[in-house]
Motif scaffolding. Structure first.
Motif, PDB file in Angstrom:
ATOM      1  N   GLN A   1       0.824  -1.200   0.000  1.00 17.16           N
ATOM      2  CA  GLN A   1       0.000   0.000   0.000  1.00 17.16           C
ATOM      3  C   GLN A   1       0.864   1.259   0.000  1.00 17.16           C
ATOM      4  OE1 GLN A   1      -2.418  -0.564   3.494  1.00 17.16           O
ATOM      5  NE2 GLN A   1      -3.960  -1.801   2.429  1.00 17.16           N
ATOM      6  N   ILE A   2       1.913   1.256   0.820  1.00 12.89           N
ATOM      7  CA  ILE A   2       2.813   2.410   0.884  1.00 12.89           C
ATOM      8  C   ILE A   2       3.532   2.613  -0.448  1.00 12.89           C
ATOM      9  CG2 ILE A   2       4.934   3.281   1.963  1.00 12.89           C
ATOM     10  CD1 ILE A   2       3.989   1.934   4.568  1.00 12.89           C
ATOM     11  N   LYS A   3       3.919   1.517  -1.060  1.00 19.47           N
ATOM     12  CA  LYS A   3       4.604   1.612  -2.351  1.00 19.47           C
ATOM     13  C   LYS A   3       3.672   2.180  -3.419  1.00 19.47           C
ATOM     14  CE  LYS A   3       7.646  -1.104  -5.345  1.00 19.47           C
ATOM     15  NZ  LYS A   3       8.270  -2.437  -5.558  1.00 19.47           N
ATOM     16  N   GLU A   4       2.422   1.748  -3.383  1.00 16.97           N
ATOM     17  CA  GLU A   4       1.461   2.193  -4.399  1.00 16.97           C
ATOM     18  C   GLU A   4       1.026   3.644  -4.181  1.00 16.97           C
ATOM     19  OE1 GLU A   4      -2.961   0.970  -6.156  1.00 16.97           O
ATOM     20  OE2 GLU A   4      -1.878  -0.405  -4.832  1.00 16.97           O
ATOM     21  N   SER A   5       0.759   4.010  -2.930  1.00 19.01           N
ATOM     22  CA  SER A   5       0.211   5.338  -2.658  1.00 19.01           C
ATOM     23  C   SER A   5       1.278   6.416  -2.473  1.00 19.01           C
ATOM     24  CB  SER A   5      -0.682   5.291  -1.414  1.00 19.01           C
ATOM     25  OG  SER A   5       0.067   4.890  -0.270  1.00 19.01           O
ATOM     26  N   ASN A   6       2.434   6.036  -1.914  1.00 17.03           N
ATOM     27  CA  ASN A   6       3.482   7.020  -1.608  1.00 17.03           C
ATOM     28  C   ASN A   6       4.746   6.869  -2.448  1.00 17.03           C
ATOM     29  OD1 ASN A   6       1.698   7.786   0.366  1.00 17.03           O
ATOM     30  ND2 ASN A   6       2.956   7.100   2.085  1.00 17.03           N
ATOM     31  N   ASN A   7       4.773   5.825  -3.295  1.00 14.81           N
ATOM     32  CA  ASN A   7       5.963   5.557  -4.120  1.00 14.81           C
ATOM     33  C   ASN A   7       7.214   5.334  -3.268  1.00 14.81           C
ATOM     34  OD1 ASN A   7       4.684   5.920  -6.763  1.00 14.81           O
ATOM     35  ND2 ASN A   7       4.501   8.072  -6.135  1.00 14.81           N
ATOM     36  N   ILE A   8       7.020   4.657  -2.130  1.00 19.29           N
ATOM     37  CA  ILE A   8       8.122   4.350  -1.225  1.00 19.29           C
ATOM     38  C   ILE A   8       8.255   2.843  -1.065  1.00 19.29           C
ATOM     39  CG2 ILE A   8       8.972   4.522   1.151  1.00 19.29           C
ATOM     40  CD1 ILE A   8       7.641   7.236   1.348  1.00 19.29           C
ATOM     41  N   ASN A   9       9.435   2.353  -1.326  1.00 20.48           N
ATOM     42  CA  ASN A   9       9.738   0.938  -1.141  1.00 20.48           C
ATOM     43  C   ASN A   9      10.456   0.774   0.195  1.00 20.48           C
ATOM     44  OD1 ASN A   9      10.105  -1.867  -1.807  1.00 20.48           O
ATOM     45  ND2 ASN A   9      12.226  -1.377  -2.334  1.00 20.48           N
ATOM     46  N   ILE A  10       9.797   0.102   1.143  1.00 15.77           N
ATOM     47  CA  ILE A  10      10.373  -0.092   2.477  1.00 15.77           C
ATOM     48  C   ILE A  10      11.366  -1.252   2.471  1.00 15.77           C
ATOM     49  CG2 ILE A  10       9.889  -0.666   4.893  1.00 15.77           C
ATOM     50  CD1 ILE A  10       8.855   2.057   4.173  1.00 15.77           C
ATOM     51  N   VAL A  11      12.560  -0.998   3.018  1.00 11.12           N
ATOM     52  CA  VAL A  11      13.571  -2.040   3.224  1.00 11.12           C
ATOM     53  C   VAL A  11      13.917  -2.056   4.704  1.00 11.12           C
ATOM     54  CG1 VAL A  11      15.925  -2.796   2.732  1.00 11.12           C
ATOM     55  CG2 VAL A  11      14.523  -1.844   0.902  1.00 11.12           C
ATOM     56  N   TRP A  12      13.944  -3.237   5.294  1.00 10.08           N
ATOM     57  CA  TRP A  12      14.265  -3.389   6.708  1.00 10.08           C
ATOM     58  C   TRP A  12      15.711  -3.851   6.869  1.00 10.08           C
ATOM     59  CZ3 TRP A  12      10.471  -2.020  10.130  1.00 10.08           C
ATOM     60  CH2 TRP A  12       9.156  -2.009   9.661  1.00 10.08           C
ATOM     61  N   GLY A  13      16.453  -3.155   7.714  1.00 10.62           N
ATOM     62  CA  GLY A  13      17.789  -3.599   8.090  1.00 10.62           C
ATOM     63  C   GLY A  13      17.770  -4.043   9.543  1.00 10.62           C
ATOM     64  N   LEU A  14      17.901  -5.330   9.783  1.00  6.54           N
ATOM     65  CA  LEU A  14      17.831  -5.904  11.131  1.00  6.54           C
ATOM     66  C   LEU A  14      19.249  -6.047  11.670  1.00  6.54           C
ATOM     67  CD1 LEU A  14      15.235  -8.664  10.191  1.00  6.54           C
ATOM     68  CD2 LEU A  14      14.757  -6.433  11.218  1.00  6.54           C
ATOM     69  N   VAL A  15      19.580  -5.259  12.675  1.00  5.08           N
ATOM     70  CA  VAL A  15      20.948  -5.203  13.195  1.00  5.08           C
ATOM     71  C   VAL A  15      20.987  -5.878  14.562  1.00  5.08           C
ATOM     72  CG1 VAL A  15      22.927  -3.709  13.658  1.00  5.08           C
ATOM     73  CG2 VAL A  15      21.141  -2.961  12.046  1.00  5.08           C
ATOM     74  N   ASP A  16      21.654  -7.026  14.654  1.00  2.95           N
ATOM     75  CA  ASP A  16      21.725  -7.703  15.953  1.00  2.95           C
ATOM     76  C   ASP A  16      23.134  -7.624  16.517  1.00  2.95           C
ATOM     77  OD1 ASP A  16      23.082 -10.600  16.246  1.00  2.95           O
ATOM     78  OD2 ASP A  16      22.432 -10.397  14.167  1.00  2.95           O
ATOM     79  N   GLY A  17      23.202  -7.456  17.850  1.00  3.32           N
ATOM     80  CA  GLY A  17      24.519  -7.350  18.452  1.00  3.32           C
ATOM     81  C   GLY A  17      24.495  -7.329  19.967  1.00  3.32           C
ATOM     82  N   PHE A  18      25.577  -7.795  20.572  1.00  3.75           N
ATOM     83  CA  PHE A  18      25.669  -7.851  22.032  1.00  3.75           C
ATOM     84  C   PHE A  18      26.213  -6.550  22.616  1.00  3.75           C
ATOM     85  CE2 PHE A  18      29.864  -8.926  20.669  1.00  3.75           C
ATOM     86  CZ  PHE A  18      30.741  -8.708  21.725  1.00  3.75           C
ATOM     87  N   LEU A  19      26.702  -5.664  21.730  1.00  2.00           N
ATOM     88  CA  LEU A  19      27.184  -4.354  22.169  1.00  2.00           C
ATOM     89  C   LEU A  19      26.532  -3.252  21.340  1.00  2.00           C
ATOM     90  CD1 LEU A  19      30.997  -5.141  22.622  1.00  2.00           C
ATOM     91  CD2 LEU A  19      29.320  -4.720  24.442  1.00  2.00           C
ATOM     92  N   LEU A  20      25.265  -3.420  21.053  1.00  2.00           N
ATOM     93  CA  LEU A  20      24.585  -2.539  20.108  1.00  2.00           C
ATOM     94  C   LEU A  20      24.317  -1.152  20.679  1.00  2.00           C
ATOM     95  CD1 LEU A  20      23.761  -3.008  17.214  1.00  2.00           C
ATOM     96  CD2 LEU A  20      21.483  -3.657  17.998  1.00  2.00           C
ATOM     97  N   TYR A  21      24.243  -1.047  22.009  1.00  2.00           N
ATOM     98  CA  TYR A  21      23.873   0.230  22.625  1.00  2.00           C
ATOM     99  C   TYR A  21      25.008   0.834  23.448  1.00  2.00           C
ATOM    100  CZ  TYR A  21      19.442  -1.566  21.032  1.00  2.00           C
ATOM    101  OH  TYR A  21      18.437  -2.089  20.249  1.00  2.00           O
ATOM    102  N   TRP A  22      26.224   0.645  22.958  1.00  2.00           N
ATOM    103  CA  TRP A  22      27.403   1.196  23.613  1.00  2.00           C
ATOM    104  C   TRP A  22      27.891   2.455  22.895  1.00  2.00           C
ATOM    105  CZ3 TRP A  22      30.435   0.928  27.821  1.00  2.00           C
ATOM    106  CH2 TRP A  22      31.726   1.431  27.740  1.00  2.00           C
ATOM    107  N   ASN A  23      27.961   2.398  21.588  1.00  2.00           N
ATOM    108  CA  ASN A  23      28.498   3.489  20.783  1.00  2.00           C
ATOM    109  C   ASN A  23      27.370   4.412  20.315  1.00  2.00           C
ATOM    110  OD1 ASN A  23      29.169   4.436  17.756  1.00  2.00           O
ATOM    111  ND2 ASN A  23      31.068   4.364  18.936  1.00  2.00           N
TER     112      ASN A  23
END
Length: 261
Positions: free
Chosen positions: A120-142
């Protein structure tokens, strides 16, 4: 016809070693259309640059276990292009994989829900959503890495559970620098007590009030952080429940994107 633009949403999936974050990332990848996974472990520095503590190489110290500038640059590339660089090689598939499935009905229902809204978003807003899933044990340090994430989740699992899982697993394949197969790392008998646990507490104490990593409430260090506690006594969440919880938040996020124009 208007040109289709790509919108990348980076989702942080943080948690201690053996907390289930990588398993969660893989389930979400099976649900979210146009999704890719970035494993923070792939950005460990060369082995020879790691410090020695208590006679052991320290793969967990928050200030040196991850090459944060390289990770930050990588995330910017993903954000700008919606893709993983062609020359990137991950070693995650070489590690022992835990089979922690979710209900098939849940996966199918959620996958269809996201497919519909993203179409729906692609059709109405011309936006293609891409998800980047970032996993990590020190993700909230830097802080630079934190600020690149559009949604932030943290899995908190009791220390005793983490200890049991880590000691049962023991063998890890470390980041590939010169060896395409990676290098096997086996925890010494007291590696949890001397290296892993102290580093985990050090990396997360500012995220929780009073530095209470086990039971404390969240501070304001990581804006918008969503805490998920699968083994909390009054919750008892299965992996299906955890996936459902994350998808509730992600659906609200993508729906807001669809209504922003």
């Amino acid at each position: 016809m208007a040109e289709i633009q790509t919108k990348v949403i980076l989702v942080g999936l943080g948690g201690a070693t053996c907390s289930g974050k990588t398993t969660l990332a893989k389930h979400l990848k099976n649900i979210l259309p146009n999704s890719i996974i970035v494993h923070q472990d792939d950005f460990a520095p060369p082995e020879e640059l790691l410090p020695i503590k208590h006679g052991y190489q320290d793969w967990d110290a928050p200030d040196c276990a991850i090459d944060y500038p390289r990770l930050s640059k990588f995330l910017k590339h993903v954000k700008d292009t919606g893709s993983i660089p062609d020359d990137h090689r991950s070693h995650d598939h070489l590690n022992k994989q835990t089979d922690l499935s979710i209900e098939a009905e849940c996966q199918h229902r959620l996958a269809e829900r996201f497919r519909v809204i993203q179409d729906q978003i692609k059709e109405s807003n011309n936006i293609n959503i891409v998800w980047g899933l970032v996993d990590g044990f020190l993700l909230y340090w830097n802080q630079e890495v934190i600020e690149q994430l559009d949604m932030r989740f943290l899995l908190r699992v009791p220390l005793k559970t983490l200890e049991g899982r880590r000691k049962a697993r023991q063998v890890y394949i470390t980041a590939m620098h010169f060896n395409e197969e990676g290098d096997a790392w086996v925890d010494p008998p007291d590696y949890w007590e001397k290296i892993v646990l102290p580093a985990y507490l050090d990396a997360h104490r500012d995220i929780f009030e009073g530095g209470d990593v086990e039971n404390g409430d969240l501070t304001n260090k990581v804006k918008g952080l969503v805490l998920i506690e699968p083994e909390k006594e009054d919750q008892g969440m299965s992996m299906t429940d955890v996936v459902e919880r994350c998808c509730q938040e992600l659906y609200q996020l993508v729906r807001a994107e669809g209504s922003s124009k």
